[in-house]
Write an enzyme that holds these catalytic residues in place. Structure first.
Site, PDB file in Angstrom:
ATOM      1  N   LYS A  93       0.860  -1.184   0.000  1.00  0.00           N
ATOM      2  CA  LYS A  93       0.000   0.000   0.000  1.00  0.00           C
ATOM      3  C   LYS A  93       0.896   1.233   0.000  1.00  0.00           C
ATOM      4  O   LYS A  93       1.768   1.369   0.870  1.00  0.00           O
ATOM      5  CB  LYS A  93      -0.805   0.012   1.291  1.00  0.00           C
ATOM      6  CG  LYS A  93      -2.293  -0.091   1.100  1.00  0.00           C
ATOM      7  CD  LYS A  93      -2.921  -0.112   2.471  1.00  0.00           C
ATOM      8  CE  LYS A  93      -4.394   0.027   2.417  1.00  0.00           C
ATOM      9  NZ  LYS A  93      -4.957   0.060   3.760  1.00  0.00           N
ATOM     10  N   ILE A  94       0.652   2.124  -0.943  1.00  0.00           N
ATOM     11  CA  ILE A  94       1.435   3.362  -1.019  1.00  0.00           C
ATOM     12  C   ILE A  94       0.457   4.535  -1.103  1.00  0.00           C
ATOM     13  O   ILE A  94      -0.435   4.542  -1.967  1.00  0.00           O
ATOM     14  CB  ILE A  94       2.369   3.354  -2.258  1.00  0.00           C
ATOM     15  CG1 ILE A  94       3.377   2.191  -2.146  1.00  0.00           C
ATOM     16  CG2 ILE A  94       3.094   4.684  -2.406  1.00  0.00           C
ATOM     17  CD1 ILE A  94       4.336   2.076  -3.330  1.00  0.00           C
TER      18      ILE A  94
END
Ligand code: E4P
Length: 232
Positions: A93-94
């Site tokens: 997740k970014i």
């Protein structure tokens, strides 16, 4: 629409898997902190983030989002590569910002699936999709909190990705109740990531409870008339 659990609590994941409604899991630093606090309060040993992700992978077959906390592009790429090495089910997740966008492109090019988080506009989703993100997560509830219609964003993102044949999948996130889930399903979201409590709310309807009670009462009355042993 696939259902992911949005949690760090292993018991919730176990229950949702047992019900057959857990196609994956999303976590974030806040959910991890909540799980650590609960494990501490219960007197057990709290799990490190890597251990938590690996324990989740033992329970679930699908994608498990693990969130990066680095703030520069190079650090994000290094962290994402490390998180992805933990387990083949890990999706990194970014958060979407300038550093995040560059990292999404580089990490995706390495063949690592990215879930772009903290999406609050159609244009953010479009950029993430063009950079190669496997998933975008529009945050519905947090938009509602500031007076917007979060589900409308999900509708727009689904429509635009479809219009341009972009393969990025939409994870409707920050969902607060069954109405959010129903509207996101109608909007064509590929996935909804849900707190366990929302799944419990989705199960419930007062007319179902009332109906079960009435059926049991009638069944007992019939059995009594027949002189048979009551069941239930
Ligand atoms: C999504 O991946 C996030 O973890 C989550 O849905 C955020 O929800 P919140 O707004 O309830 O914290």
């Amino acid at each position: 629409m696939r259902i992911f659990l949005d949690t760090g609590h292993l018991d919730e994941i176990e229950q949702a898997v047992a019900w057959g409604v857990c196609d994956g899991v999303t976590t974030n630093p806040s959910l991890h902190a909540r799980a650590v606090a609960r494990e501490g309060a219960q007197g057990g040993r709290a799990l490190e983030y890597r251990e938590r992700i690996l324990r989740i992978a033992e329970l679930v077959d699908g994608p498990i989002s693990a969130e990066c906390v680095s703030r520069t592009e190079d650090e994000l790429v290094a962290e994402a590569t490390e998180l992805a090495s933990w387990h083949e089910q890990v999706v990194v997740k970014i958060p979407i910002d300038a550093a995040g966008l560059g990292a999404i492109r580089r990490v995706s090019e390495q063949g690592i699936a990215v879930n772009t988080t903290l999406i609050f506009s159609l244009t953010q989703a479009l950029l993430a999709a063009r950079a190669g993100a496997a998933y975008v997560s529009p945050f519905v509830g947090r938009l509602d909190d500031i007076g917007h219609d979060g589900v409308e964003l999900v509708e727009q993102v689904v429509a635009v990705l479809d219009q341009y044949h972009l393969p990025t999948q939409v994870i409707a996130a920050s969902l607060r109740g069954p109405q959010h889930v129903a509207r996101c399903a109608l909007a064509g979201a590929h996935i909804a990531t849900l707190p366990f409590g929302v799944i419990e709310q989705m199960l419930k309807h007062p007319l179902t409870d009332k109906g079960i009670e009435a059926f049991l009462t009638d069944w007992r009355a019939a059995q009594a008339q027949l002189g048979a042993a009551p069941v239930g």
